[in-house]
Scaffold this active site. Structure first.
Site, short mmCIF file in Angstrom:
data_model
loop_
_atom_site.label_atom_id
_atom_site.label_comp_id
_atom_site.label_asym_id
_atom_site.label_seq_id
_atom_site.Cartn_x
_atom_site.Cartn_y
_atom_site.Cartn_z
N CYS A 1 0.87 -1.19 0.00
CA CYS A 1 0.00 0.00 0.00
C CYS A 1 0.90 1.23 0.00
O CYS A 1 2.07 1.15 -0.40
CB CYS A 1 -0.98 -0.03 1.17
N ASN B 1 2.34 1.40 4.33
CA ASN B 1 2.63 0.12 5.00
C ASN B 1 2.37 0.21 6.51
O ASN B 1 3.09 -0.41 7.30
CB ASN B 1 4.07 -0.36 4.71
N CYS C 1 -1.34 0.68 7.40
CA CYS C 1 -2.77 0.33 7.55
C CYS C 1 -3.14 -0.89 6.71
O CYS C 1 -3.34 -1.99 7.24
CB CYS C 1 -3.66 1.51 7.16
N ARG C 2 -3.26 -0.71 5.40
CA ARG C 2 -3.84 -1.77 4.56
C ARG C 2 -2.93 -2.96 4.35
O ARG C 2 -3.36 -4.11 4.53
CB ARG C 2 -4.27 -1.17 3.21
N SER C 3 -1.67 -2.73 3.95
CA SER C 3 -0.84 -3.90 3.62
C SER C 3 -0.41 -4.71 4.85
O SER C 3 -0.35 -5.94 4.75
CB SER C 3 0.33 -3.55 2.70
N ASP D 1 -7.95 3.87 1.05
CA ASP D 1 -7.05 4.35 2.10
C ASP D 1 -7.88 4.82 3.31
O ASP D 1 -8.69 5.72 3.18
CB ASP D 1 -6.27 5.54 1.51
P1 4NP Z 1 -1.74 2.76 4.20
O1 4NP Z 1 -2.39 4.09 4.80
O2 4NP Z 1 -1.21 3.12 2.82
O3 4NP Z 1 -2.89 1.82 4.13
O4 4NP Z 1 -0.65 2.32 5.16
C1 4NP Z 1 -1.73 5.32 4.85
C2 4NP Z 1 -0.77 5.54 5.80
C3 4NP Z 1 -0.12 6.77 5.87
C4 4NP Z 1 -0.47 7.78 5.00
C5 4NP Z 1 -1.44 7.54 4.04
C6 4NP Z 1 -2.05 6.31 3.96
N1 4NP Z 1 0.15 9.04 5.10
O5 4NP Z 1 -0.24 9.93 4.32
O6 4NP Z 1 1.04 9.22 5.93
#
Ligand code: 4NP
Length: 158
Positions: free
Chosen positions: A9, A12, A14-16, A127
């Site tokens: 994602c 790294n 939340c989703r992955s 996201d």
């Molecule tokens: P992820 O979520 O891609 O599912 O881990 C996010 C984590 C951090 C951010 C965006 C999405 N950020 O903008 O810091």
């Protein structure tokens, strides 16, 4: 030979990491965890070294998933070679990963998680970072559904 799967994602956190934990849980339940090597990464290294987002962790643990992975960036020179399947969560991840591919063979390993979904019509795992509780629950719903579909596909290809 183990099947090697990398979930990717943006951050790294939340989703992955959740995809990693959900798929690891699924193969453990099926009794075939020794047949897989599963990891996760982010296209964006800003959160490198951090554990999963606390909100994501608290939603995941309620379904029995302990998010233990530590954020790390996707490393094209290594990851395209070290994995059989590289699975992005949304269209932006897919573009970023495609831009980092070194060859057509690399691109053949690239999939989107929602391509494996059986029960949801979503074309991305959205996201959840700037949203509320429903976003984190939706991530887990989509990942559980797509993980089943991914497992079926891998069994079929065997
Ligand atoms: P992820 O979520 O891609 O599912 O881990 C996010 C984590 C951090 C951010 C965006 C999405 N950020 O903008 O810091």
């Amino acid at each position: 030979m183990k099947t090697r799967i990398l979930f990717v994602c943006l951050g790294n956190i939340c989703r992955s990491p959740s995809a990693e934990a959900v798929f690891k849980g699924l193969v453990k339940n099926k009794g075939v965890d020794d047949k897989f090597y599963i990891d996760s990464a982010g296209t964006y290294g800003y959160h490198e070294g951090e554990p999963a987002d606390r909100r994501m962790q608290s939603h995941a643990i309620r379904r029995g998933y302990n998010l233990t992975s530590i954020s790390r960036p996707f490393i094209p020179e290594r990851d395209w070679d070290d994995f059989d399947y590289i699975i992005g969560m949304d269209n932006s991840n897919m573009r970023n990963l495609a831009d980092m591919a070194r060859s057509k063979d690399d691109l053949k390993k690239l999939y989107k998680m929602t391509d494996f979904a059986n029960n949801y019509g979503h074309t991305e795992v959205p996201d959840p970072y700037y949203g509320g509780d429903p976003g984190f629950e939706l991530v887990l719903d989509l990942l559980e559904d797509a993980s089943e579909g991914l497992f079926e596909k891998l069994n079929y290809e065997k």
